[in-house]
Design a protein around this motif. Structure first.
Motif, PDB file in Angstrom:
ATOM      1  N   GLY A1258       0.812  -1.207   0.000  1.00  0.00           N
ATOM      2  CA  GLY A1258       0.000   0.000   0.000  1.00  0.00           C
ATOM      3  C   GLY A1258       0.842   1.252   0.000  1.00  0.00           C
ATOM      4  N   ARG A1259       0.364   2.296  -0.649  1.00  0.00           N
ATOM      5  CA  ARG A1259       0.999   3.618  -0.712  1.00  0.00           C
ATOM      6  C   ARG A1259       2.387   3.577  -1.306  1.00  0.00           C
ATOM      7  NH1 ARG A1259      -1.204   5.310   5.296  1.00  0.00           N
ATOM      8  NH2 ARG A1259      -3.407   5.333   4.703  1.00  0.00           N
ATOM      9  N   LYS A1260       2.611   2.611  -2.177  1.00  0.00           N
ATOM     10  CA  LYS A1260       3.902   2.500  -2.886  1.00  0.00           C
ATOM     11  C   LYS A1260       3.657   2.653  -4.382  1.00  0.00           C
ATOM     12  CE  LYS A1260       6.462   1.254   0.711  1.00  0.00           C
ATOM     13  NZ  LYS A1260       7.501   2.141   1.245  1.00  0.00           N
ATOM     14  N   LYS A1261       4.738   2.899  -5.123  1.00  0.00           N
ATOM     15  CA  LYS A1261       4.659   3.037  -6.571  1.00  0.00           C
ATOM     16  C   LYS A1261       5.228   1.770  -7.193  1.00  0.00           C
ATOM     17  CE  LYS A1261       5.620   6.447 -10.156  1.00  0.00           C
ATOM     18  NZ  LYS A1261       6.351   7.666 -10.524  1.00  0.00           N
ATOM     19  N   VAL A1262       4.397   1.056  -7.979  1.00  0.00           N
ATOM     20  CA  VAL A1262       4.833  -0.210  -8.587  1.00  0.00           C
ATOM     21  C   VAL A1262       4.821  -0.050 -10.102  1.00  0.00           C
ATOM     22  CG1 VAL A1262       4.366  -2.686  -8.807  1.00  0.00           C
ATOM     23  CG2 VAL A1262       3.834  -1.502  -6.659  1.00  0.00           C
ATOM     24  N   GLY A1263       5.939  -0.336 -10.748  1.00  0.00           N
ATOM     25  CA  GLY A1263       6.014  -0.293 -12.214  1.00  0.00           C
ATOM     26  C   GLY A1263       5.849  -1.699 -12.775  1.00  0.00           C
ATOM     27  N   VAL A1264       5.097  -1.809 -13.863  1.00  0.00           N
ATOM     28  CA  VAL A1264       4.909  -3.112 -14.517  1.00  0.00           C
ATOM     29  C   VAL A1264       5.455  -2.992 -15.929  1.00  0.00           C
ATOM     30  CG1 VAL A1264       3.245  -4.889 -15.208  1.00  0.00           C
ATOM     31  CG2 VAL A1264       2.810  -3.512 -13.170  1.00  0.00           C
ATOM     32  N   VAL A1265       6.463  -3.830 -16.244  1.00  0.00           N
ATOM     33  CA  VAL A1265       7.060  -3.780 -17.583  1.00  0.00           C
ATOM     34  C   VAL A1265       7.077  -5.183 -18.187  1.00  0.00           C
ATOM     35  CG1 VAL A1265       8.478  -1.736 -17.151  1.00  0.00           C
ATOM     36  CG2 VAL A1265       9.402  -3.991 -16.643  1.00  0.00           C
ATOM     37  N   SER A1388      -7.534   5.807  -3.683  1.00  0.00           N
ATOM     38  CA  SER A1388      -6.345   5.309  -2.985  1.00  0.00           C
ATOM     39  C   SER A1388      -5.453   4.500  -3.918  1.00  0.00           C
ATOM     40  CB  SER A1388      -6.760   4.411  -1.809  1.00  0.00           C
ATOM     41  OG  SER A1388      -7.469   5.167  -0.876  1.00  0.00           O
ATOM     42  N   ILE A1389      -6.036   4.010  -5.001  1.00  0.00           N
ATOM     43  CA  ILE A1389      -5.251   3.230  -5.958  1.00  0.00           C
ATOM     44  C   ILE A1389      -5.403   3.881  -7.338  1.00  0.00           C
ATOM     45  CG2 ILE A1389      -5.044   0.994  -7.134  1.00  0.00           C
ATOM     46  CD1 ILE A1389      -6.101  -0.323  -4.571  1.00  0.00           C
ATOM     47  N   LEU A1390      -4.287   4.212  -7.958  1.00  0.00           N
ATOM     48  CA  LEU A1390      -4.280   4.804  -9.307  1.00  0.00           C
ATOM     49  C   LEU A1390      -3.511   3.883 -10.242  1.00  0.00           C
ATOM     50  CD1 LEU A1390      -4.692   7.185 -11.331  1.00  0.00           C
ATOM     51  CD2 LEU A1390      -2.531   8.118 -10.505  1.00  0.00           C
ATOM     52  N   VAL A1391      -4.125   3.570 -11.383  1.00  0.00           N
ATOM     53  CA  VAL A1391      -3.473   2.738 -12.389  1.00  0.00           C
ATOM     54  C   VAL A1391      -3.195   3.593 -13.616  1.00  0.00           C
ATOM     55  CG1 VAL A1391      -3.722   0.718 -13.870  1.00  0.00           C
ATOM     56  CG2 VAL A1391      -4.653   0.671 -11.555  1.00  0.00           C
ATOM     57  N   LEU A1392      -1.945   3.571 -14.062  1.00  0.00           N
ATOM     58  CA  LEU A1392      -1.564   4.320 -15.267  1.00  0.00           C
ATOM     59  C   LEU A1392      -1.204   3.306 -16.361  1.00  0.00           C
ATOM     60  CD1 LEU A1392       0.859   6.916 -13.609  1.00  0.00           C
ATOM     61  CD2 LEU A1392      -1.551   7.212 -14.068  1.00  0.00           C
ATOM     62  N   ASP A1393      -2.008   3.266 -17.432  1.00  0.00           N
ATOM     63  CA  ASP A1393      -1.735   2.322 -18.523  1.00  0.00           C
ATOM     64  C   ASP A1393      -1.211   3.120 -19.710  1.00  0.00           C
ATOM     65  OD1 ASP A1393      -1.617   0.253 -20.264  1.00  0.00           O
ATOM     66  OD2 ASP A1393      -3.718  -0.307 -20.184  1.00  0.00           O
ATOM     67  N   GLU A1394       0.118   3.214 -19.836  1.00  0.00           N
ATOM     68  CA  GLU A1394       0.740   4.024 -20.908  1.00  0.00           C
ATOM     69  C   GLU A1394       0.172   5.443 -20.876  1.00  0.00           C
ATOM     70  OE1 GLU A1394       3.076   2.819 -22.491  1.00  0.00           O
ATOM     71  OE2 GLU A1394       2.839   0.671 -22.367  1.00  0.00           O
ATOM     72  N   ALA A1395       0.020   6.013 -19.699  1.00  0.00           N
ATOM     73  CA  ALA A1395      -0.745   7.247 -19.556  1.00  0.00           C
ATOM     74  C   ALA A1395      -0.118   8.451 -20.245  1.00  0.00           C
ATOM     75  CB  ALA A1395      -0.947   7.548 -18.080  1.00  0.00           C
ATOM     76  N   VAL A1421       0.076   2.061  -9.701  1.00  0.00           N
ATOM     77  CA  VAL A1421       0.530   0.951 -10.551  1.00  0.00           C
ATOM     78  C   VAL A1421       0.720   1.522 -11.955  1.00  0.00           C
ATOM     79  CG1 VAL A1421      -0.007  -1.347 -11.441  1.00  0.00           C
ATOM     80  CG2 VAL A1421      -0.801  -0.687  -9.170  1.00  0.00           C
ATOM     81  N   THR A1422       1.938   1.455 -12.484  1.00  0.00           N
ATOM     82  CA  THR A1422       2.249   2.091 -13.768  1.00  0.00           C
ATOM     83  C   THR A1422       2.712   1.060 -14.793  1.00  0.00           C
ATOM     84  OG1 THR A1422       3.030   4.005 -12.517  1.00  0.00           O
ATOM     85  CG2 THR A1422       3.588   3.942 -14.839  1.00  0.00           C
ATOM     86  N   ILE A1423       2.034   1.042 -15.939  1.00  0.00           N
ATOM     87  CA  ILE A1423       2.546   0.290 -17.097  1.00  0.00           C
ATOM     88  C   ILE A1423       3.135   1.332 -18.023  1.00  0.00           C
ATOM     89  CG2 ILE A1423       1.900  -1.059 -19.132  1.00  0.00           C
ATOM     90  CD1 ILE A1423      -0.359  -2.254 -17.563  1.00  0.00           C
ATOM     91  N   ALA A1424       4.382   1.169 -18.440  1.00  0.00           N
ATOM     92  CA  ALA A1424       4.986   2.200 -19.286  1.00  0.00           C
ATOM     93  C   ALA A1424       6.018   1.611 -20.223  1.00  0.00           C
ATOM     94  CB  ALA A1424       5.630   3.260 -18.411  1.00  0.00           C
ATOM     95  N   HIS A1425       6.140   2.276 -21.376  1.00  0.00           N
ATOM     96  CA  HIS A1425       7.218   1.929 -22.305  1.00  0.00           C
ATOM     97  C   HIS A1425       8.390   2.880 -22.116  1.00  0.00           C
ATOM     98  CE1 HIS A1425       3.985  -0.018 -25.017  1.00  0.00           C
ATOM     99  NE2 HIS A1425       4.582  -0.922 -24.282  1.00  0.00           N
ATOM    100  N   ARG A1426       8.103   4.086 -21.582  1.00  0.00           N
ATOM    101  CA  ARG A1426       9.188   5.013 -21.273  1.00  0.00           C
ATOM    102  C   ARG A1426       9.778   4.584 -19.922  1.00  0.00           C
ATOM    103  NH1 ARG A1426       6.816  10.982 -22.791  1.00  0.00           N
ATOM    104  NH2 ARG A1426       6.601  10.635 -25.024  1.00  0.00           N
ATOM    105  N   ILE A1427      10.976   4.102 -19.982  1.00  0.00           N
ATOM    106  CA  ILE A1427      11.578   3.478 -18.795  1.00  0.00           C
ATOM    107  C   ILE A1427      11.703   4.455 -17.636  1.00  0.00           C
ATOM    108  CG2 ILE A1427      13.646   2.345 -17.927  1.00  0.00           C
ATOM    109  CD1 ILE A1427      11.879   0.641 -19.751  1.00  0.00           C
ATOM    110  N   HIS A1428      11.930   5.757 -17.919  1.00  0.00           N
ATOM    111  CA  HIS A1428      12.127   6.695 -16.805  1.00  0.00           C
ATOM    112  C   HIS A1428      10.863   6.882 -15.977  1.00  0.00           C
ATOM    113  CE1 HIS A1428      10.720   9.427 -20.033  1.00  0.00           C
ATOM    114  NE2 HIS A1428      10.078  10.004 -19.040  1.00  0.00           N
TER     115      HIS A1428
END
Length: 1483
Positions: A1258-1265, A1388-1395, A1421-1428
């Motif tokens: 909880g309350r953490k930033k998780v990247g999914v690649v 409380s939960i935000l999902v970013l899909d290639e946002a 929770v972030t899905i991204a192609h931009r690695i940064h």
């Protein structure tokens, strides 16, 4: 009318020859006839002689028909009459000899000829010949009646010649017999004038085109189709072709010619659509009008002869049986002519409707491909689909009613003539009453027209909203807005419902007036005759008048329908005309320069462009650009700076205000939002070009699609769903890039082609595609990725619609006026990655939680990795050879009783149905009683006395009549109420079922299918079904009344009636299987037209850029023909059945007449016999009506069946489960725990996610690649329960989400999806559709997502317009709006899909900063192609083939050089340097 033109002086005489009872004819009158006949024949022979002389002199071969043997004498042997003068008689005989001689000459010449179309002179003669023959036969009958003569051989000959001339009349109208000689010489075979399409080769025969005259009259050309349809349900490929003159290509060209003709005639640039339609239909409409007039005239012969029949039956002792039989023959002959003419005009009207529909649909489609951007914003997809479905249908319906316009005056005139013959001045009262009733229509129709306009407006609004809801369904479900939009659609339907109720209520009043009109007219007429004018009412006169009033009921009853259809047709035609006259893309915006005249591929000089021509601020201003052939031009800039607009102006899409654009070479375009056609992948790539395997393989490899094809179940033949729904964003982008590459164009315009792909794929595309296969091409590419800029020859920096800077990468960095902001943001991101990477190298390697899951996947499990897409499906792609969108579900066999039962009982359990039937039965009983009373009470002859006083007779008649009319009012009102309530219930059920369907349903169902049910089928249910089913019952009740009356007189009629009814039922059983499948096929084939049109509208810019308008237009014509085929054969089948039923009814009627004539005097009451004949005249209509209404209702019930199909779709989980509602503050911490999660898209398919077990703290930033197809988006969908887990569970803050209601779950989570979605409305409506937040909160969110200043600059501020699909905002701005929604929701939960895929590096940096600040205490929770964007995450989850490959902190993952994450980072950090080097190598 034709006779009047030919014989001016004797026209009145010949008209009155038809009157049997008036003995005004002088003995020399037949000689006038002989004289006229001789003059006509001499004139014809003279013209014929000149024709032959001219032929011999010019040595031209004219066609002569093989039927001439019959034709010449058929018109000539009618000149026998009782003329005492020898000269006319002798001349007439000589004429016949000459006719025979000419015929013999024709026979000699015909042996080596083959006629396709007869000369007009011959056809005109046959036309006249028919009327001569008809008049001659009427004259013979007159003499027999007047002189009480016996039939002679010559009388029979005259009657036979009338039959022959009737055939000639048909041939003269048709112009050909269809009978040809087989000449063994291939060269002489007729060639079509190049009008057939290539696609028609090798396809089914056209039965209609090959039909002979007799087959056309009897519709027996359909027999082969019925033979197939009775054995098995028909399939589309078993339906024959339409005739070439009914094909889309021919009709489209023909309508073009009509428009051109009107344009030249009126000397206007904008020709009237109405005039063009008139020119287009006039020839066919004239032929239909002729048949309609013949049908109308012959229908009044029966009422005219009733008085004669009653007189004959009363005076049977003094009259010969032959005259009675002749009278019966006259009745039968008139009914036969009426039947043939009626069937032909109705069929012709349907055919004309089909032709006009095909022509208009093709032009609406053509217009759609050429609409300017401003016009496109005025007409949304939903509106244009309504033009194509509902409006075109209404214009088509008008073609059917068009003939009633000519028939009405003729029917009324003939009715008044017959009334005048029987009742003298009483007919004027009848005329006044008729005109009064008709006058009542005028205000009713005016009000009805207003209602129709309102209904169409309301339907447009509902369809627009429905279309939008279906398009954004994914967003609605993710944001938990589906309930809100359901209520919105229901409220729009409520408005439509209110207008429908007003319209149907008015229709019920109209029905009452016009069912009561014969009663009203007859009461007034009989009252005036008996009480005022003193005209004696005999049974014969009363019955003749009643029969006439019944016939008048038809035109009066048709008048409100006609006026209503004219009103509807006018509204629809105005809408279509307004659309067809909208502005188009400027054809002269771009100047094309041959390659040998310039070294530049693209030149813009002083360019000023604006999407909105009326706006004071142009979108692009002061554009100066010269791109040499082979140059690579990169275009960058912040969101909304005009990058995509620059490409649009080069394509000619944006209206040009000033300046010049010059293009040298062919173009290819890749839009920012991928446009993918339904079809397989290969079709999307080759895009209409010939398949070249070497070029194709090279293209696929350069666009990095090889690995994807290996994963697809059917390789490149895998079918793509609607809008590319089963492909990931990256796959769609690469497919459309491959489409552009395969075109091998000279100039490439690429709008941010790398945004949707991961770092590795982006590198590969740039190297292999832009710098590889396209290295010698001119390329202008928009990009937000700074690492792709150094390789460009020129970089354009856009700012506020102007080119702020231009130069190479190094030059722009030195200028130091803005470009470095973009580069600086990118450099910072790169530095953050490099610092993490270097600091991690010193640490020890760590083992990741998920390594034990990395055993290699089998091939079978790879099949579905494409489901990584944020759009995902549940269709059996593997089993069905890569097919995603299956053929539309189609019921087979008869419509189930449960469909009828569902419809009848949906309102109050069917309680209204018996009341409606009782009301109609009461009407029938009272109507028969009133007529029976008049026939019984009135004296049969002038000499007899009435049974009681005339006042009492009329009083009883009036009371019975008024009672019957009130029953009709009750019935009409109840039918309107029941029908509308049923349609509303069906609509609500379908709407709830569709909106509650799982996402998989929308992924595999083209929106065209759903829209088709919501528009066309719903329209049928709203306005037609109740009446159609009602008429089934009413026509049965009506015919029972007629049979009861006829059996009162002569029960012997049942001897013939019962077997004929059995034959009728057999015909119906034989007809229904074929007709039902044809109706279903026609319904199914309508959807692809709408679907193809919607797709074409969405990709119009791409179609124009690739210059593929012609190919798409041809595809549209092909789809129109596919729909026309079952539709045309369905309406033809109706006429086939109606013709046979009518003729059988005529046979029953003739038998009953012969029976009445033959029975000895005294057995039957002449008055009651006359009543039986009065009813029997309409027996053919009623018997046909029973079968027709049952068949018609069954065809229309298909709409109910189709709506019920979509009312029982498997639903998602409940929105709210009362027993398991989460606390108000849930999820408080935001811990997401996956336990053995397994996801698959269908039972028989392998799992897409396999045993995922991990926890997002909880309350953490998780990247999914992970690579494309690894299951990233599927994981997100599982969190939102867009797809339900096959096994395992997801637990958020100790709550198993599978136990929650979907609304409770989705409303507590936030997502910024990959494809930014906006809907029509306002800025406020897009950010806060549920109206939960204040203006201040909305402004705050807009400021945070960098849109505040932009919205403040607009006049309407928060009420600023958002066009359909957000087209007036750039893709980057749309993405920022989606961020604004998330900021407002503050979950409380935000999902970013290639946002941030569609925004530049600088904006991306700002967004990441905002997200970090605003959501610092939230789980992201972030899905991204931009690695940064994931490098600063607390944890990184690496997925591979649906399993966890790695899961740890970025620092720990980077410690291992062989980790997947390390490889990605290394690739990304090396990219800018490598491109710098690459640019130098290229140069």
């Amino acid at each position: 009318m034709l006779l009047e033109a030919m014989f001016n002086s004797s026209s009145a005489t010949k008209f009155k020859l038809l009157q049997f009872r008036i003995a005004w004819l002088q003995p020399s009158s037949p000689c006038l006839w002989e004289g006229a006949s001789i003059i006509l024949q001499l004139g014809f022979f003279g013209v014929l002689f000149i024709h032959f002389v001219r032929e011999i002199l010019c040595k031209r071969r004219k066609r002569v028909t093989d039927k001439d043997v019959e034709k010449y004498p058929a018109g000539q042997n009618k000149t026998r009459a009782r003329c005492k003068s020898p000269f006319p008689n002798l001349s007439s005989e000589i004429m016949q000899l000459i006719a025979w001689a000419i015929t013999l000459i024709a026979v000699c010449k015909i042996s080596n000829r083959k006629d396709i179309k007869f000369p007009w002179i011959l056809r005109a003669w046959w036309f006249c010949s028919f009327f001569l023959s008809l008049s001659r036969t009427a004259l013979d009958i007159h003499f027999i009646f007047t002189n009480h003569d016996h039939l002679r051989v010559q009388d029979y000959a005259d009657f036979l010649s009338l039959l022959a001339s009737t055939c000639l009349l048909g041939i003269s109208i048709q112009g050909k017999t269809g009978i040809v000689f087989n000449i063994p010489n291939a060269i002489t075979e007729p060639l079509l004038n190049g009008t057939t399409d290539k696609k028609s080769e090798g396809r089914r025969d056209c039965l209609y085109g090959k039909a002979t005259l007799l087959q056309l009259i009897t519709f027996s050309w359909l027999n082969p189709l019925f033979a197939v349809g009775i054995k098995k349900p028909l399939d589309q490929d078993e339906v024959p072709d339409v005739d070439i003159r009914d094909s889309g290509g021919f009709l489209s060209r023909s309508f073009d010619e009509s428009l051109k003709y009107v344009k030249e005639r009126d000397k206007t640039t904008n020709p009237s659509i109405y005039k063009a339609i008139l020119v287009f239909i006039r020839k066919k409409a004239a032929i239909n009008a002729l048949f309609a007039v013949i049908s109308a005239v012959s229908s009044y012969v029966g009422p005219y002869l009733i008085d004669d029949l009653v007189t004959f039956l009363s005076e049977k002792k003094s009259r010969s049986l032959q005259s009675g039989y002749l009278l019966a023959l006259a009745f039968l002959g008139a009914k036969m002519v009426e039947t043939i003419a009626q069937r032909q005009w109705i069929f012709g009207a349907r055919q004309l409707g089909l032709r006009l529909r095909a022509a208009l649909i093709s032009h609406i489609y053509q217009k759609g491909l050429l609409l300017s951007s401003q016009s496109r914003q005025n007409h949304t997809s939903g509106e244009i689909i309504n033009y194509m479905s509902v409006d075109i249908q209404r214009i088509t319906d008008f073609m059917w009613y068009l003939n009633i316009i000519w028939m009405l005056p003729i029917q009324i005139s003939l009715a008044i003539f017959i009334l005048h013959t029987n009742l003298g001045l009483g007919s004027l009262v009848g005329l006044a009453a008729t005109l009064t009733v008709m006058a009542l229509n005028i205000p009713i129709t005016r009000i009805q027209k207003g209602y129709q306009s309102k209904i169409m407006e309301a339907k447009d609004d509902r369809m627009k909203a429905t279309s939008e809801v279906l398009r954004i369904m994914k967003t609605l479900k993710l944001q938990a807005w589906d309930s809100h939009y359901l209520h919105k659609l229901e409220s729009l339907r409520k408005t439509e419902y209110n207008w429908l109720w007003k319209s149907l209520r008015l229709s019920a009043i109209s029905t009452f007036i016009f069912w009561g009109s014969p009663t009203f007219i007859s009461v007034l007429t009989f009252g005036a005759c008996a009480l005022i004018l003193g005209i004696p009412l005999t049974a014969g006169r009363v019955l003749s008048a009643l029969a006439t009033f019944r016939m008048l009921q038809d035109p009066i009853f048709n008048l409100p329908d006609l006026l209503s259809v004219i009103a509807q047709g006018k509204v629809s035609a105005d809408r279509v005309a307004a659309y067809l006259q909208e502005d188009e893309i400027q054809p002269d915006a771009i100047e094309f320069v041959p390659k040998d005249q310039t070294e530049f591929g693209v030149q813009i000089d002083g360019g000023k462009f604006s999407w909105d021509a009326e706006s004071r601020r142009p979108t692009l201003d002061g554009i100066q650009l010269q791109v040499k052939r082979g140059m690579k031009v990169a275009i960058c800039g912040t969101v909304g700076s005009g990058k995509s607009s620059l490409l649009s102006c080069i394509l000619g899409e944006m209206p040009k205000l000033s300046g010049t654009i010059k293009i040298s070479g062919t173009k290819a375009y890749v839009p920012q939002s991928p446009w993918i056609l339904t079809g397989n992948v290969r079709e999307n790539i080759i895009f209409g070009n010939p398949y070249d395997s070497f070029k194709y393989d090279r293209t696929v490899k350069a666009c990095a699609l090889t690995k994807d094809f290996e994963l697809f179940s059917a390789g490149d033949l895998t079918e793509i769903g609607e809008r590319g729904i089963n492909m990931s964003g990256g796959q769609k982008q690469r497919i459309q890039l491959a489409r552009a590459v395969y075109q091998d164009a000279d100039i490439y315009l690429l709008d941010d082609p790398f945004s949707a792909v991961d770092a590795h794929t982006g590198t590969q595309l740039f190297e292999d595609c832009l710098m590889g296969i396209l290295k010698n091409k001119t390329i202008l590419y928009v990009t937000h990725q700074v690492e792709f800029l150094p390789a460009a020859d020129v970089i354009l920096v856009m700012q506020n619609g102007r080119i702020a800077q231009a130069g190479t990468f190094e030059e722009l960095l030195k200028q130091n006026i803005g470009f470095e902001v973009l580069v600086g943001a990118h450099s910072q991101a790169l530095e953050s990655i490099l610092s993490v990477e270097s600091s991690s190298r010193t640490s020890q390697q760590a083992t990741t939680d998920g390594e034990f899951n990395t055993d290699p996947s089998s091939d079978a499990e790879l099949l579905h990795t494409k489901h990584e897409s944020e759009h995902n499906l549940s269709l059996e792609i593997t089993e069905k050879e890569g097919r995603l969108v299956q053929d539309e579900e189609r019921e087979k066999g008869s419509i189930g009783k449960e469909v009828y039962w569902s419809y009848l009982t949906i309102v109050k359990g069917g309680a209204l149905v018996p009341i409606i039937l009782l009301a109609q039965s009461s009407f029938q009983v009272l109507q028969v009683a009133s007529n029976y009373w008049m026939a019984w009470a009135c004296p049969p002859t002038h000499s007899s006395e009435p049974i009681t006083g005339m006042n009492f007779i009329l009083l009883v008649y009036t009371l019975l009549s008024v009672g019957s009319s009130l029953c009709v009012l009750l019935r009409a009102t109840l039918v309107a109420i029941a029908g509308l309530l049923a349609s509303q219930k069906l609509f609500t059920n379908m709407l709830h079922s569709v909106l509650r369907a799982p996402m998989a349903f929308f992924d595999s169902t083209p929106t065209g299918r759903i829209l088709n049910r919501a528009s066309t089928d719903q329209s049928v249910v709203d306005l037609e079904i109740a009446n159609k089913l009602g008429w089934c019952a009413f026509s049965v009740i009506q015919i029972l009344g007629t049979i009861a009356v006829m059996s009162q007189v002569a029960w012997e009629v049942f001897v013939i009636f019962i077997p004929v009814t059995a034959i009728c039922i057999w015909y119906q059983q034989y007809y229904i299987p074929t007709a039902r499948e044809l109706a279903r096929l026609a319904g199914i084939e309508r959807a692809p037209i709408l679907h193809h049109f919607a797709e074409s509208l969405a990709g119009a810019a791409t179609i124009r850029a690739f210059d593929q308008k012609g190919r798409f237009f041809a595809a549209n014509l092909c789809l129109i023909d596919n729909h026309s085929r079952p539709w045309f054969h369905n309406v033809s089948a109706m006429e086939w059945l109606s013709f046979r039923l009518n003729q059988l009814s005529n046979f029953v009627f003739a038998f009953s007449l012969v029976l009445l004539v033959t029975l000895p005097e005294g057995i039957i009451n002449p008055s009651i016999a006359g009543l039986a004949v009065t009813y029997g005249i309409s027996l053919n209509i009623q018997q046909a009506a029973v079968i027709w209404n049952i068949c018609n209702a069954e065809n229309k019930m298909i709409s109910v069946e189709r709506i019920l199909q979509y009312s029982n779709i498997a639903s998602e989980a409940p929105l709210v489960i009362e027993d398991c509602r989460p606390p108000n503050n849930w999820p408080e911490i935001g811990t997401i725990c996956f336990r053995n999660l397994q996801v698959r898209y269908a039972e028989h398919l392998p799992s897409v996610l396999k045993n995922i077990t991990c926890t997002f703290p909880g309350r953490k930033k998780v990247g999914v690649v992970g690579r494309t197809g690894s299951g990233k988006s599927t994981l997100i969908q599982a969190i939102f329960r867009i797809v339900e887990p096959r096994g395992g569970s997801i637990i958020i803050d100790d709550v198993d989400i599978s136990k929650l209601g979907l609304h409770d779950l989705r409303s507590r989570l936030s997502i910024i999806p990959q494809d930014p979605t906006m809907f029509e409305g306002t800025v406020r409506g897009n950010l806060d559709p549920l109206e939960q937040y204040s203006d201040n909160e909305i402004w705050e969110a807009l400021d945070k997502c960098q849109l505040g200043d932009l919205v403040r600059a607009k006049e309407e501020k928060l009420e600023s317009t958002v066009a359909d699909d957000g087209e007036n905002w750039s893709v980057g701005q749309r993405q920022l709006f989606c961020l604004g929604r998330a900021l407002l929701k503050r979950s409380s939960i935000l999902v970013l899909d290639e946002a941030t895929a569609s925004v530049d590096s600088a904006t991306d940096g700002v967004i990441q900063k905002i997200i970090t600040q605003e959501f610092k205490d939230r789980t992201i929770v972030t899905i991204a192609h931009r690695i940064h964007t994931v490098i600063d995450s607390d944890l990184v989850l690496v997925l591979s083939d649906g399993r966890i490959a790695e899961y740890d902190t970025p620092a720990k993952l980077l410690e291992r050089e062989d980790s997947f994450f390390s490889k990605l980072i290394k690739e990304y950090s090396m990219r800018s340097k490598s491109f710098n080097c690459l640019a130098k190598v290229q140069n």
